[in-house]
Scaffold this motif. Structure first.
Motif, short mmCIF file in Angstrom:
data_model
loop_
_atom_site.label_atom_id
_atom_site.label_comp_id
_atom_site.label_asym_id
_atom_site.label_seq_id
_atom_site.Cartn_x
_atom_site.Cartn_y
_atom_site.Cartn_z
N GLN A 33 24.97 -37.76 -7.07
CA GLN A 33 26.01 -37.23 -7.93
C GLN A 33 25.39 -36.93 -9.29
N GLN A 96 30.68 -28.04 -15.28
CA GLN A 96 31.45 -27.54 -14.15
C GLN A 96 30.68 -27.58 -12.83
N ASP A 99 30.63 -30.82 -10.38
CA ASP A 99 31.86 -31.25 -9.72
C ASP A 99 31.71 -31.08 -8.21
N ARG A 100 31.53 -32.19 -7.48
CA ARG A 100 31.31 -32.13 -6.04
C ARG A 100 32.59 -31.86 -5.25
N ASN A 102 35.34 -29.74 -6.29
CA ASN A 102 35.89 -28.39 -6.40
C ASN A 102 34.85 -27.28 -6.42
#
Length: 281
Positions: A33, A96, A99-100, A102
């Motif tokens: 992440q 942005q 973001d995993r 969306n």
């Protein structure tokens, strides 16, 4: 934290001959992440010149061309490159694209560098910008626990990324042709279903202690012939930890969802956390 140089991602120097754009791509491991504190550092050299007609008193008659940078089509930075050797420029990765849920479920990053402006060919500017192979993606990340979902296979056994990885196959000491065929078929599925540069290592069960604790493993063979699988099932049986089956007397496997024993001529595929480190499978 890890620094991924262009050379590690199988890219050599990237050259922008004004007006031109270049891009490169990297897919990060599924369990990474990426944090908003990640960045990219360009190490570049710029050779440029301007026709005399475009100079006023030794200065540009217009603003010199800029480099515009996009990550996954999001504007990340704009800067005017400095002429000369061994210049550096660092920019942050847009929030942005981390973001995993969306915007980036597959953890892919496409970098695009545009060395262009509205003057283009008619501005009297000649520029050659070379981004060197030691330019790097500085990745700050959290290493997440694996998602144990067979619908996502070969994740998490393979991290399906642009980085190299080693996947270990543990076979019984007295392995047979069926064991080797199962290992080869599984490796083939992983290779065809991912972008990973995977190396597969076949290890006898009795040599398993040579495998690193931080590793993803495929265990081949029934518990009656593979002592490692027998040990794993024994440790997990009755705990309810990531186990769709359990080991019962006679080294038989009880399949909970079917409420019956696994027959000798049947196979079972299941995912479970590593008994050595739950971040691996």
């Amino acid at each position: 934290n890890v620094k991924l140089h262009l050379s590690q991602l199988d890219y050599s120097e990237l050259v922008l001959d004004f007006p031109e754009a270049v891009e490169f791509y990297v897919r990060l491991p599924d369990q990474w992440q990426v944090k908003a504190t990640s960045s990219f550092t360009m190490h570049y050299t710029l050779y440029d010149q301007v026709e005399d007609s475009q100079l006023l008193g030794g200065y540009y008659a217009f603003d010199p061309p800029a480099v515009r940078i996009y990550v996954n089509d999001f504007m990340a930075a704009t800067f005017n490159p400095v002429s000369g050797k061994d210049q550096y420029y660092t920019f942050d990765i847009p929030l942005q694209v981390t973001d995993r849920v969306n915007s980036n479920p597959s953890n892919e990053f496409s970098f695009r560098f545009e060395f262009v402006d509205e003057h283009d060919f008619y501005c009297g500017y000649v520029g050659l910008l070379t981004m060197h192979e030691d330019s790097f993606f500085n990745v700050n990340y959290d290493f997440m626990l694996p998602t144990l979902d067979l619908s996502r296979f070969p994740n998490p056994i393979s991290q399906n990324s642009s980085l190299s990885e080693i996947i270990y196959f543990i076979v019984p000491d007295n392995f047979n042709g069926s064991d080797l065929s199962a290992a080869a078929t599984t490796a083939s599925i992983i290779t065809k279903s991912t972008v990973s540069f995977a190396t597969y290592k076949l290890v006898r069960e009795s040599d398993r202690l040579g495998i690193p604790n931080k590793a993803n493993i495929v265990v081949i063979g029934p518990p009656s012939r593979n002592a490692f699988l027998r040990d794993v099932l024994y440790r997990r049986s009755g705990t309810g930890i990531g186990m769709p089956s359990s080991l019962v007397s006679g080294n038989k496997i009880y399949v909970k969802s079917a409420d019956r024993m696994l027959a000798d001529n049947e196979g079972l595929i299941q995912l479970m956390p590593s008994i050595m480190d739950p971040h691996y499978s």
